[in-house]
Design an enzyme around this catalytic site. Structure first.
Site, PDB file in Angstrom:
ATOM      1  CB  SER A 234      -0.923  -0.016   6.758  1.00  0.00           C
ATOM      2  OG  SER A 234      -1.026  -1.388   6.380  1.00  0.00           O
ATOM      3  CG  ASP A 328      -1.441  -5.767  12.668  1.00  0.00           C
ATOM      4  OD1 ASP A 328      -2.283  -6.332  11.606  1.00  0.00           O
ATOM      5  OD2 ASP A 328      -0.350  -4.902  12.258  1.00  0.00           O
ATOM      6  CG  HIS A 362      -3.347  -3.489  10.511  1.00  0.00           C
ATOM      7  ND1 HIS A 362      -1.999  -3.388  10.552  1.00  0.00           N
ATOM      8  CD2 HIS A 362      -3.733  -2.635   9.430  1.00  0.00           C
ATOM      9  CE1 HIS A 362      -1.565  -3.011   9.353  1.00  0.00           C
ATOM     10  NE2 HIS A 362      -2.561  -2.423   8.824  1.00  0.00           N
TER      11      HIS A 362
END
Length: 418
Positions: A234, A328, A362
């Site tokens: 991230s 994601d 994600h």
């Protein structure tokens, strides 16, 4: 005699175990259930239904679950498909050193959708899943500006060094670094905001802080230089790509579901300043489950107005591994990875590898963790939708973790035999 055997009963969380049932009648229908209460007191369960073979056995490496929380042949399904009783709760190991996750595996006769205390299991087994192997040393780091925790494998070393970072929630998350140390890497779990005396809010990426962390790790007598690896997810992946682009110490970078642009925060490094792409909060969506879908909050990086915010990944001297979850929902990870790779190609660079996983979300983590598709995160008023579907996400975690370990060892040199 009915037996439920798990081999080994004590293991690292990223390593597979074998589950075998014997002593049943041929073609007997049974329910296998795993359960766990995490450090925050939240209960998790997974169950699947099986029929024994002609010998009265169920071997999860070969037997297919006929129903429950998964179907088909999933040797680790009782761990990978755990579900929390508390909606949107993420299973994450916080204290890696003092205790493992302790799973209880129960075998029940017949079809048991929700076994109760009144139904006695045919057999029970306790399984310990550790996020650190014995003799790994954890050293709190508070030197200069750098804050984090260094995990060192047992032995004299020297060991290949890796910096490990997580994302936009800040704080210090250690479970991946402790697993890396358990695999022979000297791993620095690095905090960069919302921890100790670091700023509570990330207003800019000061790359000199991360350079200081790299130099600190490399000067440790048990760390083998001259280069090191970096792994981030991230926002941490965004920082990882910037480190690979500007810091000569970085020879191997693992980018997990990040971006190739500065988003929401600018970057500063000595005389370099990279502006950021502003967030678009009015594009936020609220799902039927009441979670925040941030997918469109991150503006389209293909808009020429955002060109100056691109991270100059073509400057990376070392190798870059892009790990993409194509489902994601935090942002368009696949697009960001493809744009970064295209930028490298346009400059004649070939120092990249792409792993792209349809159906993965994600939060691609080591394979000891079940899919978390929605969870609260610091700074968000509602839970965040991370995306992903359980089965492809589980396969992505299993495959990518092994590829990450091979990638780091390939470019940093061999680890000690652990």
């Amino acid at each position: 005699m009915i037996q439920l055997q798990v081999t080994p009963e004590i293991s690292l969380a990223d390593r597979p175990v074998k589950i075998h049932v014997s002593g049943l009648a041929p073609a007997q229908l049974v329910t296998l259930q795993s359960s766990l209460t995490d450090e925050q007191g939240v209960h998790f369960e997974a169950r699947a239904f099986y029929r024994s073979d002609e010998a009265g056995e169920v071997d999860l490496e070969q037997a297919a679950a006929t129903g429950g929380d998964y179907v088909g042949v999933w040797p680790m399904g009782l761990f990978w498909f755990l579900k929390p009783e508390k909606l949107f709760h993420r299973l994450m190991k916080r204290d890696v050193m003092s205790c493992p996750f302790r799973f209880q595996l129960d075998l029940f006769d017949s079809f048991q959708l929700q076994p109760s205390d009144k139904i006695a299991p045919l057999a029970t087994c306790i399984v310990e899943r550790w996020y650190v192997r014995p003799e790994v040393e954890r050293i709190p780091i508070k030197e200069g500006r750098v804050r984090g925790a260094l995990f060192l494998p047992p032995g004299p070393g020297p060991f290949p060094g890796v910096i490990d970072m997580f994302g936009g929630a800040g704080g210090l998350i250690e479970f991946r670094a402790s697993l890396l140390a358990s695999r022979g890497f000297a791993a620095l779990a690095l905090a960069y905001f919302a921890y100790d005396d670091l700023p509570q809010v990330l207003v800019e990426v000061d790359l000199e802080y991360f350079e200081e962390a790299a130099n600190l790790l490399l000067k440790h007598p048990k760390v083998r230089g001259p280069g090191l690896g970096v792994i981030g997810v991230s926002k941490g992946a965004e920082v990882t790509l910037a480190m690979a682009s500007f810091l000569e110490q970085v020879v191997a970078a693992v980018w997990i579901n990040g971006t190739g642009f500065m988003n929401g925060t600018p970057l500063r490094y000595k005389g370099v300043h990279i502006p950021y792409i502003p967030y678009c909060p009015e594009c936020l969506l609220i799902t039927e489950m009441g979670a925040l879908d941030n997918y469109h909050v991150f503006q389209d990086p293909r808009n020429p107005v955002h060109a100056a915010a691109a991270i100059p990944v073509e400057k990376a001297r070392g190798e870059v591994l892009f790990v993409v979850g194509e489902a994601d929902r935090n942002f368009n990870t696949k697009l960001f990875a493809e744009m970064a790779i295209e930028r490298m190609k346009s400059h004649g660079k070939k120092n990249y590898t792409l792993l792209s996983y349809p159906g993965a979300g994600h939060l691609i983590e080591p394979p000891g963790s079940p899919l978390c598709s929605i969870s609260p995160t610091r700074g968000s008023p509602k839970p965040v939708h991370w995306g992903g579907n359980p089965e492809p996400h589980a396969r992505a975690q299993e495959h990518s973790w092994q590829e990450i370990l091979k990638f780091l060892e390939c470019h940093l040199g061999p680890t000690s035999s652990l």
